[in-house]
Design a protein around this motif. Structure first.
Motif, PDB file in Angstrom:
ATOM      1  N   ARG A 122      75.936  22.692 129.263  1.00 57.02           N
ATOM      2  CA  ARG A 122      75.813  23.734 128.244  1.00 57.02           C
ATOM      3  C   ARG A 122      76.975  24.710 128.280  1.00 57.02           C
ATOM      4  NH1 ARG A 122      70.437  23.550 126.452  1.00 57.02           N
ATOM      5  NH2 ARG A 122      69.060  22.348 127.820  1.00 57.02           N
ATOM      6  N   THR A 123      77.593  24.838 129.462  1.00 54.54           N
ATOM      7  CA  THR A 123      78.738  25.765 129.588  1.00 54.54           C
ATOM      8  C   THR A 123      80.074  25.052 129.467  1.00 54.54           C
ATOM      9  OG1 THR A 123      78.871  25.523 132.007  1.00 54.54           O
ATOM     10  CG2 THR A 123      77.332  27.163 131.154  1.00 54.54           C
TER      11      THR A 123
ATOM     12  N   THR B 127      80.949  22.786 126.859  1.00 55.80           N
ATOM     13  CA  THR B 127      81.047  22.122 125.552  1.00 55.80           C
ATOM     14  C   THR B 127      82.408  22.319 124.897  1.00 55.80           C
ATOM     15  OG1 THR B 127      80.130  24.096 124.469  1.00 55.80           O
ATOM     16  CG2 THR B 127      78.582  22.347 125.128  1.00 55.80           C
TER      17      THR B 127
ATOM     18  N   ILE C 213      83.345  24.961 123.401  1.00 63.96           N
ATOM     19  CA  ILE C 213      83.190  25.892 122.284  1.00 63.96           C
ATOM     20  C   ILE C 213      83.031  27.294 122.862  1.00 63.96           C
ATOM     21  CG2 ILE C 213      81.823  26.509 120.264  1.00 63.96           C
ATOM     22  CD1 ILE C 213      80.877  23.621 120.130  1.00 63.96           C
ATOM     23  N   SER C 214      84.025  28.136 122.644  1.00 65.97           N
ATOM     24  CA  SER C 214      83.968  29.486 123.188  1.00 65.97           C
ATOM     25  C   SER C 214      83.132  30.392 122.296  1.00 65.97           C
ATOM     26  CB  SER C 214      85.388  30.057 123.320  1.00 65.97           C
ATOM     27  OG  SER C 214      86.008  30.120 122.043  1.00 65.97           O
ATOM     28  N   SER C 215      82.815  31.548 122.792  1.00 59.40           N
ATOM     29  CA  SER C 215      82.045  32.503 121.995  1.00 59.40           C
ATOM     30  C   SER C 215      82.902  33.000 120.827  1.00 59.40           C
ATOM     31  CB  SER C 215      81.631  33.697 122.853  1.00 59.40           C
ATOM     32  OG  SER C 215      80.804  33.266 123.912  1.00 59.40           O
ATOM     33  N   PRO C 216      82.304  33.136 119.651  1.00 65.20           N
ATOM     34  CA  PRO C 216      83.081  33.618 118.497  1.00 65.20           C
ATOM     35  C   PRO C 216      83.527  35.069 118.696  1.00 65.20           C
ATOM     36  CG  PRO C 216      80.747  33.493 117.957  1.00 65.20           C
ATOM     37  CD  PRO C 216      80.913  32.856 119.301  1.00 65.20           C
ATOM     38  N   GLU C 217      84.648  35.374 118.119  1.00 64.77           N
ATOM     39  CA  GLU C 217      85.223  36.721 118.234  1.00 64.77           C
ATOM     40  C   GLU C 217      85.206  37.375 116.858  1.00 64.77           C
ATOM     41  OE1 GLU C 217      89.625  38.693 118.960  1.00 64.77           O
ATOM     42  OE2 GLU C 217      89.151  36.777 119.909  1.00 64.77           O
TER      43      GLU C 217
ATOM     44  N   GLN D 231      87.022  31.459 116.012  1.00 64.45           N
ATOM     45  CA  GLN D 231      86.344  30.489 116.879  1.00 64.45           C
ATOM     46  C   GLN D 231      87.379  29.522 117.450  1.00 64.45           C
ATOM     47  OE1 GLN D 231      82.677  29.824 117.563  1.00 64.45           O
ATOM     48  NE2 GLN D 231      83.978  28.998 119.171  1.00 64.45           N
ATOM     49  N   GLU D 232      87.368  29.382 118.816  1.00 63.33           N
ATOM     50  CA  GLU D 232      88.249  28.427 119.483  1.00 63.33           C
ATOM     51  C   GLU D 232      87.444  27.222 119.939  1.00 63.33           C
ATOM     52  OE1 GLU D 232      90.610  30.001 122.575  1.00 63.33           O
ATOM     53  OE2 GLU D 232      91.823  31.280 121.262  1.00 63.33           O
TER      54      GLU D 232
ATOM     55  N   ARG E 298      91.900  26.506 116.710  1.00 66.55           N
ATOM     56  CA  ARG E 298      91.418  27.876 116.491  1.00 66.55           C
ATOM     57  C   ARG E 298      91.149  28.043 114.994  1.00 66.55           C
ATOM     58  NH1 ARG E 298      91.619  32.870 119.089  1.00 66.55           N
ATOM     59  NH2 ARG E 298      91.656  34.675 117.691  1.00 66.55           N
TER      60      ARG E 298
END
Length: 413
Positions: free
Chosen positions: A56-57, A59, A61-65, A90-91, A269
């Motif tokens: 789950r950590t 994936t 997919i980073s947290s959206p900014e 989103q990155e 990105r």
């Protein structure tokens, strides 16, 4: 099937009332207690839970900014230039990189599950071995009591002859020393028993308050009198959980290598924004960016070399497991085979003959037909054969317990 059951035999342990037993600990109960309380096993369960949720950590997919941008802030009534923007960024890792990473984690989960299976087999074998040692100590204590009884009979016979003038002081002194040595041997079995008991309690993880002298032990063990083929036992080397765990570790390492190589592909990105530019304008925008790994000789090359070295480490570990498994199986099988022969020979011939020899020699000594030396030899032969039998019986069970780990079957219960 790795074994052929010929017939069921039960080695019934002598009924030894050493404790006022208010609780009976069976071999099955001891194993279940160890599974519930073993600290290392519980840690492995916790590690498995962590590993199962790690994906789950990872994936990619980073947290959206979310950002707010404003330029040309009005400083007076005549300043109309004003730009404002709200952006969501989103990155995302390159999808192929994420795919390899998640596959590697899945292989590591399978590897850890097999390691837990292997550790459970080891714990079961350890607990059963200690249980066998406890019962052997009770056996041995009974044998030493028998030895003390024979030493007392010897002393009585020599003393009677000495009193009637048919014996001498040397024989009497010898008999007295034999009697005292028999007492020492009996006392020594107390330490052997306590050592085995506390070893079992520790392996079970039994709380201190439950480690009581009143704990009793089942005085029967059963096993199948089996013909285990040496070739068959060696054939299961590469089916052991430890070995299979390294297979999954190799697969995981291979995926990590692919992940490291895929890092040369650009990450993505994405930007989505809403813009208000001046008066009367209201725009929405979309932006795509690529992060190019231009420092390949440093970061990416280092990750690839690290993953390759990890793969080499696992291959050598696999070779170590293969050799160690073969050694342990060879030891267990040969010791099992020898112990089985000794037990069979004792039950078929030695037990009855040694007992008869000791009884007849004692009567002959009392009648003056043989000297003390012959009597001592007869007693020693009887006691030595009995103790050799007990040792072989213990080894027989211990080797069956050891083979259980590799054959994945309960041979002692």
């Amino acid at each position: 099937m790795y074994k052929q059951k010929i017939f069921l035999i039960g080695f019934l342990f002598f009924s030894v009332q050493c404790f006022a037993q208010d609780s009976l600990l069976t071999i099955k109960g001891a194993v279940e207690s160890a599974f519930d309380r073993n600290a290392e096993l519980q840690q492995l369960y916790a590690q498995l839970k962590q590993k199962e949720n790690l994906w789950r950590t990872e994936t990619g997919i980073s947290s959206p900014e979310i950002s707010y941008f404003k330029e040309g802030i009005a400083s007076g009534p005549g300043d109309v230039f004003d730009e404002r923007r709200i952006t969501i960024s989103q990155e995302i890792d390159f999808p192929l990189t994420t795919s390899y990473r998640l596959k590697a984690l899945a292989e590591e989960v399978k590897s850890l599950e097999l390691q837990i299976n292997s550790r459970e087999n080891e714990i079961k074998a350890e607990v059963k071995s200690y249980y066998v040692e406890v019962l052997y100590a009770l056996y041995l204590q009974n044998s030493m009591q028998n030895q003390l009884k024979l030493a007392q009979e010897l002393y009585n016979a020599v003393y009677t002859k000495f009193e009637t003038g048919m014996g001498n002081g040397i024989d009497l002194a010898n008999a007295e020393l034999r009697l005292e040595e028999a007492k020492n041997d009996l006392d020594q079995t107390q330490w052997i028993l306590h050592k085995a008991r506390y070893g079992l309690f520790y392996a079970m993880g039994l709380p201190v308050e439950d480690q009581k002298y009143s704990v009793g032990f089942s005085d029967t063990l059963r096993a199948s009198d089996i013909e285990i083929s040496q070739i068959m036992t060696l054939a299961v080397q590469e089916k052991q959980p430890d070995f299979l765990a390294t297979e999954h570790q190799l697969q995981a390492a291979d995926f990590y290598i692919k992940e490291a190589k895929s890092n040369i592909l650009p990450d993505i990105r994405l930007n989505l924004y809403k813009q208000d530019y001046g008066s009367g304008y209201n725009f929405k925008g979309f932006e795509v960016g690529l992060r190019i790994p231009i420092w390949y000789p440093l970061e990416q090359k280092g990750k690839i070399n690290t993953a390759l070295a990890r793969q080499d480490e696992i291959r050598w570990k696999q070779q170590e497991i293969r050799l160690n498994t073969k050694k342990q199986i060879e030891y267990a099988w040969h010791n099992y085979s020898v112990s089985r022969s000794i037990i069979k020979r004792y039950n078929e011939t030695m037990k009855e003959k040694a007992s008869l020899l000791q009884s007849l020699t004692l009567k002959a000594y009392q009648l003056g037909e043989v000297d003390l030396l012959n009597l001592l030899n007869a007693q020693q032969t009887y006691l030595a054969s009995e103790q050799r039998y007990l040792t072989a019986l213990r080894d027989y069970y211990l080797q069956l317990v050891s083979l259980e780990k590799y054959l994945e079957e309960d041979l002692v219960y």
